[in-house]
Design a protein around this motif. Structure first.
Motif, PDB file in Angstrom:
ATOM      1  N   THR A 116       0.830  -1.200   0.000  1.00 55.47           N
ATOM      2  CA  THR A 116       0.000   0.000   0.000  1.00 55.47           C
ATOM      3  C   THR A 116       0.863   1.247   0.000  1.00 55.47           C
ATOM      4  O   THR A 116       1.779   1.376   0.807  1.00 55.47           O
ATOM      5  N   TYR A 145       0.813   5.303   0.489  1.00 54.28           N
ATOM      6  CA  TYR A 145       0.011   6.392   1.025  1.00 54.28           C
ATOM      7  C   TYR A 145       0.530   7.725   0.494  1.00 54.28           C
ATOM      8  O   TYR A 145       1.710   8.034   0.652  1.00 54.28           O
ATOM      9  N   VAL A 155      -3.486   4.816  -1.481  1.00 51.90           N
ATOM     10  CA  VAL A 155      -4.466   5.514  -0.664  1.00 51.90           C
ATOM     11  C   VAL A 155      -4.237   7.009  -0.824  1.00 51.90           C
ATOM     12  O   VAL A 155      -3.162   7.514  -0.486  1.00 51.90           O
ATOM     13  N   ASP A 200      -6.890   9.409  -0.016  1.00 51.33           N
ATOM     14  CA  ASP A 200      -7.755  10.197   0.860  1.00 51.33           C
ATOM     15  C   ASP A 200      -7.003  10.582   2.131  1.00 51.33           C
ATOM     16  O   ASP A 200      -6.464   9.722   2.835  1.00 51.33           O
ATOM     17  N   ALA A 223      -7.961  11.587   5.009  1.00 53.81           N
ATOM     18  CA  ALA A 223      -8.470  11.025   6.265  1.00 53.81           C
ATOM     19  C   ALA A 223      -7.960   9.598   6.444  1.00 53.81           C
ATOM     20  O   ALA A 223      -7.551   9.200   7.548  1.00 53.81           O
ATOM     21  N   GLU A 224      -7.958   8.827   5.350  1.00 51.12           N
ATOM     22  CA  GLU A 224      -7.456   7.454   5.421  1.00 51.12           C
ATOM     23  C   GLU A 224      -5.956   7.434   5.699  1.00 51.12           C
ATOM     24  O   GLU A 224      -5.458   6.593   6.440  1.00 51.12           O
ATOM     25  N   ILE A 225      -5.240   8.383   5.103  1.00 53.20           N
ATOM     26  CA  ILE A 225      -3.790   8.467   5.341  1.00 53.20           C
ATOM     27  C   ILE A 225      -3.537   8.743   6.818  1.00 53.20           C
ATOM     28  O   ILE A 225      -2.699   8.114   7.459  1.00 53.20           O
ATOM     29  N   LYS A 274      -5.540   8.121   9.289  1.00 52.80           N
ATOM     30  CA  LYS A 274      -5.967   6.957  10.088  1.00 52.80           C
ATOM     31  C   LYS A 274      -4.867   5.905  10.162  1.00 52.80           C
ATOM     32  O   LYS A 274      -4.726   5.204  11.151  1.00 52.80           O
ATOM     33  N   ALA A 275      -4.097   5.794   9.094  1.00 52.55           N
ATOM     34  CA  ALA A 275      -3.012   4.807   9.085  1.00 52.55           C
ATOM     35  C   ALA A 275      -1.827   5.271   9.947  1.00 52.55           C
ATOM     36  O   ALA A 275      -0.855   4.552  10.100  1.00 52.55           O
ATOM     37  N   ILE A 286     -11.311  10.542  14.522  1.00 55.90           N
ATOM     38  CA  ILE A 286     -10.338   9.603  13.943  1.00 55.90           C
ATOM     39  C   ILE A 286      -9.503   8.966  15.042  1.00 55.90           C
ATOM     40  O   ILE A 286      -8.984   9.643  15.915  1.00 55.90           O
ATOM     41  N   SER A 311      -6.383   6.785  14.906  1.00 45.97           N
ATOM     42  CA  SER A 311      -5.451   6.223  13.937  1.00 45.97           C
ATOM     43  C   SER A 311      -4.830   4.949  14.477  1.00 45.97           C
ATOM     44  O   SER A 311      -4.961   4.617  15.659  1.00 45.97           O
TER      45      SER A 311
END
Lengths: 82, 354
Positions: free
Chosen positions: A4, A6, A36, A38, A40-42, A44-45, B204, B206
């Motif tokens: 993946t 980011y 990835v 987005d 927000a997703e970045i 979150k990771a 969020i 994380s």
């Protein structure tokens, strides 16, 4: 195996994605490369500095554009570890 | 996995011993010094002997300026970016975040602005960084101090200002940039604007610190520094060449004081005008410093020129659009207004005292 990348789409992120795809191709392994974008997703990771690279959910690279050979060695050492 | 063993030995290269790196580093520094100290003679030789230009003419002056300044600034940039790269390899954003989490205001703002200079930062990851900071308990105002200082005060701006305008102006720029970042962040914190951050940011959770990153060795840090040189110098050199070419032309041909009436000390309105003009514009430091040098050379006041430079680098339309993902319009408005006001104050102050 899942690789993946980011990155929201800056030049460096595109470079890392290309390197990851090339590395998978050269190794000739069964691996799915996803990107990835987005933010927000970045976040979150847990990524603070893009581009970042995760292999099977394990973050192996952050804030760095790796070249093909470096991504290849990251993938092979992840395979050793699993 | 049967295959992985064979692949492994093919792919991984033996790490070179650190002594080799250290020796190569010393040799490179020596070569750097040798080239740097011979630039003046080289530029003169190139202009008069190789190009055959008569000394003292306008053309010769402009050419000599160009063939001296371009390698000088690029050499300085290579050295400083490498040095800063080594320093940066000690500061990951994760580490900076844990240093800032739960900090009280004022101390937190000062620390955040300082760390903003040395922590690796890329404007394209401003949003994930913002979320990561807020989520870890870094106060909003402290986060802003970091986000304002990180792009504005950096080694490219400092080297170019030093090389093209002078170290005093470079020092003033750093002091002013840090002050604006500290005071603006503190003000945003005082205004209690947390509810104008998009609600989902606070929800969020994380994956936490997804590994602490790689622990770098001595050789790894040198590699990191070299990589920074490759990326940063590789990106900014065309701007430098173009900027210095324009600067060289101005040096030779445009009369001094041409801008004094519009951007000079007497025109008080030039400071807010420079800020209003500069805010929506975006350029990196490499693109704007040669312009600043040209403006100063033609009679612009220092405060006005620096206010223009800061507003171009610190605030921009693309950045506001990116931040809109996590900030409600009112907070973006407050952020822009506070930083622009701070920059204008700095401009007025420099015009008054210099």
């Amino acid at each position: 195996m899942k690789v993946t990348v980011y990155g929201p789409g800056c030049a460096n992120c595109t470079k890392l994605e290309a390197a990851a795809r090339e590395a998978v191709k050269q190794l000739g392994i069964e691996a799915e490369v996803t990107k990835v974008t987005d933010v927000a997703e970045i976040a979150k990771a847990g990524v603070l500095l893009t581009p970042a690279l995760a292999i099977d959910g394990q973050m192996v690279l952050r804030g760095k554009v790796a070249d093909v050979s470096e991504v290849m060695s990251l993938i092979t050492s992840a395979m050793d570890g699993s | 996995m049967a295959e992985s063993g064979t692949l492994d030995s093919d792919v991984r290269s033996e790490p070179r011993p650190w002594r080799v790196r250290a020796l190569a580093l010393v040799a490179a520094l020596g070569a750097w010094w040798l080239v740097y100290t011979h630039l003046v003679g080289f530029a003169r030789w190139l202009t008069s002997t190789a190009f055959g230009l008569t000394e003292g003419t306008r053309m010769a002056g402009a050419v000599e300026f160009f063939v001296f300044e371009v390698p000088k600034v690029i050499l300085l940039l290579v050295l400083v970016v490498f040095g800063v790269g080594i320093v940066r390899s000690f500061f990951t954003p994760e580490r900076t975040r844990s240093l800032l989490a739960g900090r009280l205001e004022v101390v937190g703002n000062v620390l955040a602005a300082g760390l903003g200079v040395v922590t690796p930062f890329c404007s394209c990851s401003a949003v994930p960084l913002f979320i990561g900071f807020v989520e870890a308990g870094v106060p909003l105002g402290v986060t802003f101090s970091f986000l304002i200082a990180a792009p504005m005060v950096n080694e490219v701006a400092v080297v170019l200002l030093c090389g093209l305008v002078g170290w005093r102006v470079a020092a003033l720029y750093v002091a002013a940039g840090l002050s604006v970042a500290i005071v603006s962040g503190w003000t945003i914190g005082r205004l209690k604007l947390e509810r104008h951050v998009e609600g989902w940011v606070y929800e969020i959770r994380s994956a936490g610190d997804a590994g602490d990153g790689q622990q770098l060795t001595f050789a790894g840090r040198i590699d990191y520094g070299l990589e920074q040189v490759r990326t940063i110098v590789g990106k900014v050199w065309p701007f430098i060449v173009a900027g210095i070419a324009v600067g060289a032309g101005i040096h030779g041909y445009v009369p001094e004081g041409a801008l004094a009436s519009v951007m000079g000390k007497g025109a008080w309105w030039s400071v807010p005008a420079a800020v209003v003009l500069g805010v929506p514009m975006y350029s990196n430091a490499a693109g704007i410093v040669p312009v600043i040098q040209a403006l100063l050379g033609k009679g612009a006041a220092l405060g006005t020129a620096l206010a223009f430079m800061m507003s171009v680098i610190a605030l921009s339309l693309p950045e506001m659009i990116i931040l809109r993902k996590v900030l409600k319009p009112r907070l973006i408005g407050a952020f822009v207004a506070i930083v622009a006001f701070g920059i204008a104050v700095v401009g007025f102050l420099f015009n008054a005292i210099m």
